[in-house]
Design an enzyme around this catalytic site. Structure first.
Site, PDB file in Angstrom:
ATOM      1  N   VAL A 160       0.785  -1.308   0.117  1.00 23.66           N
ATOM      2  CA  VAL A 160      -0.178   0.126  -0.060  1.00 23.66           C
ATOM      3  C   VAL A 160       0.964   1.173   0.115  1.00 23.66           C
ATOM      4  O   VAL A 160       0.553   2.269  -0.984  1.00 23.66           O
ATOM      5  CB  VAL A 160      -0.918  -0.022   1.221  1.00 23.66           C
ATOM      6  CG1 VAL A 160      -1.905   1.379   1.266  1.00 23.66           C
ATOM      7  CG2 VAL A 160      -1.981  -1.113   1.019  1.00 23.66           C
ATOM      8  N   THR A 161       1.770   1.319   0.984  1.00 19.95           N
ATOM      9  CA  THR A 161       2.556   2.650   0.864  1.00 19.95           C
ATOM     10  C   THR A 161       3.438   2.879  -0.028  1.00 19.95           C
ATOM     11  O   THR A 161       3.917   2.104  -0.930  1.00 19.95           O
ATOM     12  CB  THR A 161       3.653   2.305   2.164  1.00 19.95           C
ATOM     13  OG1 THR A 161       2.964   2.159   3.476  1.00 19.95           O
ATOM     14  CG2 THR A 161       4.617   3.723   2.407  1.00 19.95           C
ATOM     15  N   ALA A 165       3.227   8.662  -0.131  1.00 22.96           N
ATOM     16  CA  ALA A 165       1.859   8.234   0.441  1.00 22.96           C
ATOM     17  C   ALA A 165       2.182   7.227   1.607  1.00 22.96           C
ATOM     18  O   ALA A 165       2.172   6.138   1.160  1.00 22.96           O
ATOM     19  CB  ALA A 165       0.923   7.811  -0.478  1.00 22.96           C
ATOM     20  N   TRP A 191       8.656   0.631   1.068  1.00 19.72           N
ATOM     21  CA  TRP A 191       8.760   0.266   2.512  1.00 19.72           C
ATOM     22  C   TRP A 191       7.624  -0.973   2.593  1.00 19.72           C
ATOM     23  O   TRP A 191       7.219  -1.016   3.499  1.00 19.72           O
ATOM     24  CB  TRP A 191       8.198   1.538   3.221  1.00 19.72           C
ATOM     25  CG  TRP A 191       9.108   2.673   3.275  1.00 19.72           C
ATOM     26  CD1 TRP A 191       8.607   3.988   2.964  1.00 19.72           C
ATOM     27  CD2 TRP A 191      10.572   2.832   3.366  1.00 19.72           C
ATOM     28  NE1 TRP A 191       9.522   4.776   2.818  1.00 19.72           N
ATOM     29  CE2 TRP A 191      10.828   4.230   2.973  1.00 19.72           C
ATOM     30  CE3 TRP A 191      11.642   2.025   3.266  1.00 19.72           C
ATOM     31  CZ2 TRP A 191      11.976   4.933   2.703  1.00 19.72           C
ATOM     32  CZ3 TRP A 191      13.095   2.569   3.469  1.00 19.72           C
ATOM     33  CH2 TRP A 191      12.982   3.965   3.108  1.00 19.72           C
ATOM     34  N   ILE A 192       7.853  -1.719   1.614  1.00 18.35           N
ATOM     35  CA  ILE A 192       6.902  -3.103   1.659  1.00 18.35           C
ATOM     36  C   ILE A 192       7.799  -4.217   2.478  1.00 18.35           C
ATOM     37  O   ILE A 192       8.899  -4.767   1.836  1.00 18.35           O
ATOM     38  CB  ILE A 192       6.667  -3.468   0.145  1.00 18.35           C
ATOM     39  CG1 ILE A 192       5.957  -2.420  -0.448  1.00 18.35           C
ATOM     40  CG2 ILE A 192       5.740  -4.709   0.155  1.00 18.35           C
ATOM     41  CD1 ILE A 192       4.741  -1.760   0.174  1.00 18.35           C
ATOM     42  N   HIS A 316      21.126   0.792  44.414  1.00 13.53           N
ATOM     43  CA  HIS A 316      21.026   2.147  44.130  1.00 13.53           C
ATOM     44  C   HIS A 316      19.648   2.833  43.835  1.00 13.53           C
ATOM     45  O   HIS A 316      18.947   2.226  42.704  1.00 13.53           O
ATOM     46  CB  HIS A 316      22.000   2.847  43.175  1.00 13.53           C
ATOM     47  CG  HIS A 316      23.301   2.593  43.410  1.00 13.53           C
ATOM     48  ND1 HIS A 316      24.090   3.566  44.304  1.00 13.53           N
ATOM     49  CD2 HIS A 316      24.331   1.722  43.195  1.00 13.53           C
ATOM     50  CE1 HIS A 316      25.381   3.016  44.365  1.00 13.53           C
ATOM     51  NE2 HIS A 316      25.421   2.008  43.777  1.00 13.53           N
ATOM     52  N   GLN A 317      19.021   3.631  44.638  1.00  6.54           N
ATOM     53  CA  GLN A 317      17.554   3.848  44.542  1.00  6.54           C
ATOM     54  C   GLN A 317      17.445   4.263  43.062  1.00  6.54           C
ATOM     55  O   GLN A 317      16.295   4.053  42.432  1.00  6.54           O
ATOM     56  CB  GLN A 317      17.099   4.678  45.562  1.00  6.54           C
ATOM     57  CG  GLN A 317      15.623   5.025  45.691  1.00  6.54           C
ATOM     58  CD  GLN A 317      15.275   6.029  46.477  1.00  6.54           C
ATOM     59  OE1 GLN A 317      15.417   7.430  46.517  1.00  6.54           O
ATOM     60  NE2 GLN A 317      14.685   5.576  47.634  1.00  6.54           N
ATOM     61  N   GLY A 378      27.966   2.522  29.384  1.00  8.64           N
ATOM     62  CA  GLY A 378      28.637   2.418  27.984  1.00  8.64           C
ATOM     63  C   GLY A 378      28.747   0.915  27.332  1.00  8.64           C
ATOM     64  O   GLY A 378      28.784   0.944  26.124  1.00  8.64           O
ATOM     65  N   GLU A 401       2.629   0.373  10.298  1.00  5.14           N
ATOM     66  CA  GLU A 401       1.305   0.173  10.654  1.00  5.14           C
ATOM     67  C   GLU A 401       0.707   1.477  11.067  1.00  5.14           C
ATOM     68  O   GLU A 401      -0.474   1.073  12.086  1.00  5.14           O
ATOM     69  CB  GLU A 401       1.085  -1.051  11.193  1.00  5.14           C
ATOM     70  CG  GLU A 401       1.240  -2.324  10.281  1.00  5.14           C
ATOM     71  CD  GLU A 401       0.364  -3.519  10.753  1.00  5.14           C
ATOM     72  OE1 GLU A 401      -0.685  -3.587  11.282  1.00  5.14           O
ATOM     73  OE2 GLU A 401       1.254  -4.516  10.564  1.00  5.14           O
TER      74      GLU A 401
END
Length: 421
Positions: A160-161, A165, A191-192, A316-317, A378, A401
């Site tokens: 669709v894309t 669009a 982008w299929i 450590h809180q 790190g 989606e």
């Protein structure tokens, strides 16, 4: 271990063929009035969840980093998922499938995404491609195109894309011109997911040349065989995350599609294309929750092992509060997709809940992946640890989606309409 897993597979396939189907027919999924709300899964749901979890942890996780590095399509994993009955779960029983509900599919999707969201997206791409046929196809179309997917591990795609669009689906330019008993398709898609691996596509094209025609009448949905002359498949895109998933552009040049491959009829395509999302967005949200749960688990494991200032990180809180926030968010995101899935399986329109689940779970996946990297410091920024991949993989859940912004537009519209009406 291999022998034990093999026995598990045989048991699951037995469940799939007999008990699972008998327990999950449409009639049996209807809940008796007055039973109230329950968090309890059926025994069959527990079996599927456990099998997907075992598969993700024992077969997906050990190779996920390598697939991310090479970008290779995970064919062995997809074939294995198909053998285990973890793919194509929506396909109706009369087409050879299990005919499972959306809730069941969500449980599987969360576990697969815990292992690798690239693998999960490839599998979910199949569900999205199939859904228009499941909800709108005639018996002949269903048996021909869904039936073949139960006979071998084939892929399909939701086409669709376009380059211009994405969220604006009504803006697509691909055209379908009717000539006799067939349609001529010309246009470009982008982008299929599964674009280069699909056996067939669900394609949305403009069939009414009038630019002022309303969206609910201007577009037609087609089933297009991937080997049809005139289809040109573009290169595999190198994405930020979910790199083993296959994403491509596709050009359609004078592609001939028989009228028998039209879903419902001329002008019905937009409604069909959008209708699929009510069933697939909860499953996408479940994938985001799987990633979020993995981020929480990796961060917790590290915080229980790493020492700083003479204490474990969890002592450590500041860190313990981060973990508490992460735990609360993942639980709430899980509840959101389960509500959305429960609604649609109960036969109710779930657009409101599906959009809440998609937006919330996508945001939570990104927040938890970021927090996991922060807790690992790190090390979290390094490829020797899995959380940097989670952070890259998470972003797409706010995009594909339906973006998080589009979901908010839908939620706002649905919410306001309730008060107006």
């Amino acid at each position: 271990m291999a022998a034990g897993f093999g026995r598990c597979c045989r048991v699951l396939r037995s469940i799939s063929r007999f008990h699972w189907r008998s327990q999950h027919t449409k009639a049996n999924r209807q809940r008796e009035p007055g039973l109230g709300f329950s968090f309890e899964f059926t025994e069959q749901q527990k079996e599927f969840q456990a099998t997907a979890r075992k598969f993700a942890r024992e077969e997906i996780i050990p190779v996920a980093a390598e697939y991310d590095k090479t970008g290779e399509y995970p064919v062995p994993l997809i074939r294995r998922a198909w053998e285990l009955g973890l793919m194509n779960t929506h396909i109706p029983e009369n087409c050879g499938g299990l005919g499972l509900g959306t809730f069941d599919a969500c449980l599987i999707s969360e576990e697969l995404a815990y292992g690798c969201t690239g693998v999960q997206t490839a599998i979910e791409g199949n569900s999205l491609g199939q859904m228009p046929i499941i909800i709108a196809g005639n018996d002949q179309q269903k048996k021909k195109y869904l039936g073949r997917m139960t006979e071998e591990p084939l892929m399909c795609a939701y086409c669709v894309t376009e380059p211009g669009a994405g969220s604006d689906v009504a803006g697509i330019k691909t055209k379908a011109e009717k000539k006799g008993d067939e349609y001529i398709i010309n246009g470009q898609k982008m982008w299929i997911t599964n674009g280069g691996k699909a056996n067939w596509y669900f394609l949305l094209a403009r069939s009414d040349p009038d630019p002022k025609a309303p969206a609910n009448k201007a577009f037609t949905g087609f089933i297009v065989e991937a080997d049809t002359p005139g289809i040109q498949i573009g290169r595999k895109e190198l994405n930020m995350g979910q790199r083993c998933s296959d994403t491509r552009g596709i050009v359609f040049e004078d592609v001939k599609v028989p009228k028998e491959n039209v879903l419902i009829g001329d002008g019905a395509g937009f409604k069909v294309a959008m209708g699929a999302f009510d069933k697939t967005r909860p499953v996408v949200a479940a994938g985001a929750v799987g990633l979020a749960q993995r981020a929480l688990d990796e961060a917790t494991k590290y915080a229980l092992e790493r020492k700083t200032f003479g204490k474990l990180l969890v002592e450590h809180q500041a860190i313990s509060f981060m973990l508490a926030e992460m735990a609360m968010k993942v639980e709430l995101a899980r509840m959101s997709y389960q509500r959305a899935a429960w609604e649609v399986d109960s036969g109710r329109r779930n657009t409101y809940y599906a959009s809440i689940a998609k937006a919330f779970a996508g945001d939570i996946a990104n927040q938890l992946a970021t927090d996991a990297v922060q807790i690992l410091g790190g090390n979290g920024f390094n490829t020797e640890y899995p959380v940097e991949k989670l952070m890259r993989d998470a972003k797409i859940y706010q995009i594909y989606e339906g973006t998080s912004q589009i979901q908010r537009l839908i939620v706002a519209r649905e919410h306001i309409d309730k008060y107006k009406n």
